[in-house]
Design an enzyme around this catalytic site. Sequence first.
Site, short mmCIF file in Angstrom:
data_model
loop_
_atom_site.label_atom_id
_atom_site.label_comp_id
_atom_site.label_asym_id
_atom_site.label_seq_id
_atom_site.Cartn_x
_atom_site.Cartn_y
_atom_site.Cartn_z
N ARG A 161 1.06 -1.25 0.12
CA ARG A 161 0.16 -0.26 -0.04
C ARG A 161 0.92 1.34 0.00
NH1 ARG A 161 -2.25 0.82 5.49
NH2 ARG A 161 -0.62 2.46 5.34
N HIS A 174 -3.68 4.42 4.77
CA HIS A 174 -4.81 3.31 4.68
C HIS A 174 -6.04 4.16 4.29
CE1 HIS A 174 -7.71 0.40 6.13
NE2 HIS A 174 -8.45 1.38 6.80
N TYR A 203 3.89 5.06 11.88
CA TYR A 203 3.92 3.72 12.08
C TYR A 203 5.11 2.80 11.06
CZ TYR A 203 0.01 3.07 8.95
OH TYR A 203 -0.84 3.17 8.00
C1 LIG Z 1 -15.26 -6.43 10.74
C2 LIG Z 1 -14.70 -5.24 10.53
N1 LIG Z 1 -13.81 -4.75 11.60
C3 LIG Z 1 -13.07 -3.66 11.47
C4 LIG Z 1 -13.31 -2.60 10.57
C5 LIG Z 1 -12.39 -1.48 10.45
N2 LIG Z 1 -11.37 -1.62 9.69
C6 LIG Z 1 -11.62 -0.94 8.09
S1 LIG Z 1 -10.41 -1.30 7.32
C7 LIG Z 1 -9.26 -2.10 8.56
C8 LIG Z 1 -8.19 -2.82 8.16
C9 LIG Z 1 -8.11 -3.85 6.93
O1 LIG Z 1 -6.93 -4.34 6.69
P1 LIG Z 1 -6.95 -5.11 5.45
O2 LIG Z 1 -7.57 -6.14 5.65
O3 LIG Z 1 -5.48 -5.58 5.60
O4 LIG Z 1 -6.89 -4.39 4.19
P2 LIG Z 1 -6.55 -2.85 3.65
O5 LIG Z 1 -7.42 -1.98 4.33
O6 LIG Z 1 -5.04 -3.20 3.98
O7 LIG Z 1 -6.65 -2.94 2.25
C10 LIG Z 1 -10.28 -2.29 9.56
C11 LIG Z 1 -9.75 -2.97 10.85
C12 LIG Z 1 -14.39 -2.90 9.51
N3 LIG Z 1 -14.29 -2.37 8.57
N4 LIG Z 1 -14.89 -4.17 9.57
#
Ligand SMILES: Cc1ncc(C[n+]2csc(CCOP(=O)(O)OP(=O)(O)O)c2C)c(N)n1
Length: 361
Positions: A259, A263, A272
């Site tokens: 990425r 985020h 971080y």
């Molecule tokens: C069930 C759930 N828990 C928490 C969140 C909050 N949240 C949104 S994105 C994220 C991180 C996701 O990381 P990853 O799966 O690695 O995907 P990326 O954002 O890096 O594409 C979190 C914890 C959410 N959207 N849904």
Amino acid sequence: MLTKVKTKAGHRLQILNEEGELTAEAKNYPMMSNDQILESFKYMQMSRIADEWAVSLNRQGRMPTYAPNKGQEANSMGSFMALRKDDWVVPAFREMAGMLQRGLPLSQLYLYWLGNEMGSCYDVEKFHMLPIAVPLSSQTLHAVGLSFADKYKKTDRVSLTFIGDGATSEGDFYEAMNFAGAWKTPTIFFIQNNQWAISTPTSQQTAVKVLADKAVAAGIEGVQVDGNDLFAVYAATKLAADNARKNNVPSLIEGFTYRLGAHTTADDPTRYREEKDVLPWIAKDPLIRLEKYILNNHLMTSDEIESLRLELTKSVKAAFNKAEAHDAPTLLDTFQYTYKEMPELLKEQMELIGQNGKEEL
Ligand SMILES: Cc1ncc(C[n+]2csc(CCOP(=O)(O)OP(=O)(O)O)c2C)c(N)n1
């Protein structure tokens, strides 16, 4: 069969290297046509411009929280290109390039990121694609459901679903893969491993070294590919899709990527991760290597690429203006789009709110 691609750590499939040259592996795998390469370049470029414009608009206060795709475009692009247009796609939230190639107007995606629920309100049967899903991993279950229905109806459609590295720690993901393995549904799970789940690195998320190995527990094949390599993503997805279509076999593909941006626009990654860790990934940018390939193989000239960028920039800005001019969502929408047929209890609540002042609806 995917068995051609080794799942072992260190055996990440790469077909297009950082210099824009084909690797020795190329001859063993399905390859895109030149037309498909140019189409992919166009949509990846459009996604990049749309991304940068969205981040810039956020700084101007015209775009709320937005999740950039920067650096990850080859994952959705290569895999969408390997499908038929009637195959189902069930995205997460960083699949812009592929979604545009499916024909979804950019204004629709911008509408979603503007926080207007109408951004998710489109004819899914026309695009064979569900809307963006932010509740992590919930979409993988929907994809298996669609695949199960297709298998039941004896169509030869496959479903492709996306998930982030962090979301592969969710129970839904294991349940979806387990169901797909047990019921042999034609589902392709695609992990966009961008190595970060907001500020949590993959190493703190799981003890598994290669996320594709999570497939083992479901009894399905898993492979890891260079997720910044359009051709490797295409090849793995094409093999997985052919196998799913012919033999009702699910599989898991991990696109190992990075990425490059934050985020979301609400995040500050400098808190971080260090710049020295990001820099090598700028050199691995999927768009840079694809552009080198296109130039090396005389598929376009530098001038043509420049004009394409100008043309896309204009259309990206027009798409945003269209989304921004859209009617604001109303309270009524919350009632209208939750169920196909509104339950009595909800009807009563809607009427109650209506009595308290129509203007609020
Ligand atoms: C069930 C759930 N828990 C928490 C969140 C909050 N949240 C949104 S994105 C994220 C991180 C996701 O990381 P990853 O799966 O690695 O995907 P990326 O954002 O890096 O594409 C979190 C914890 C959410 N959207 N849904």
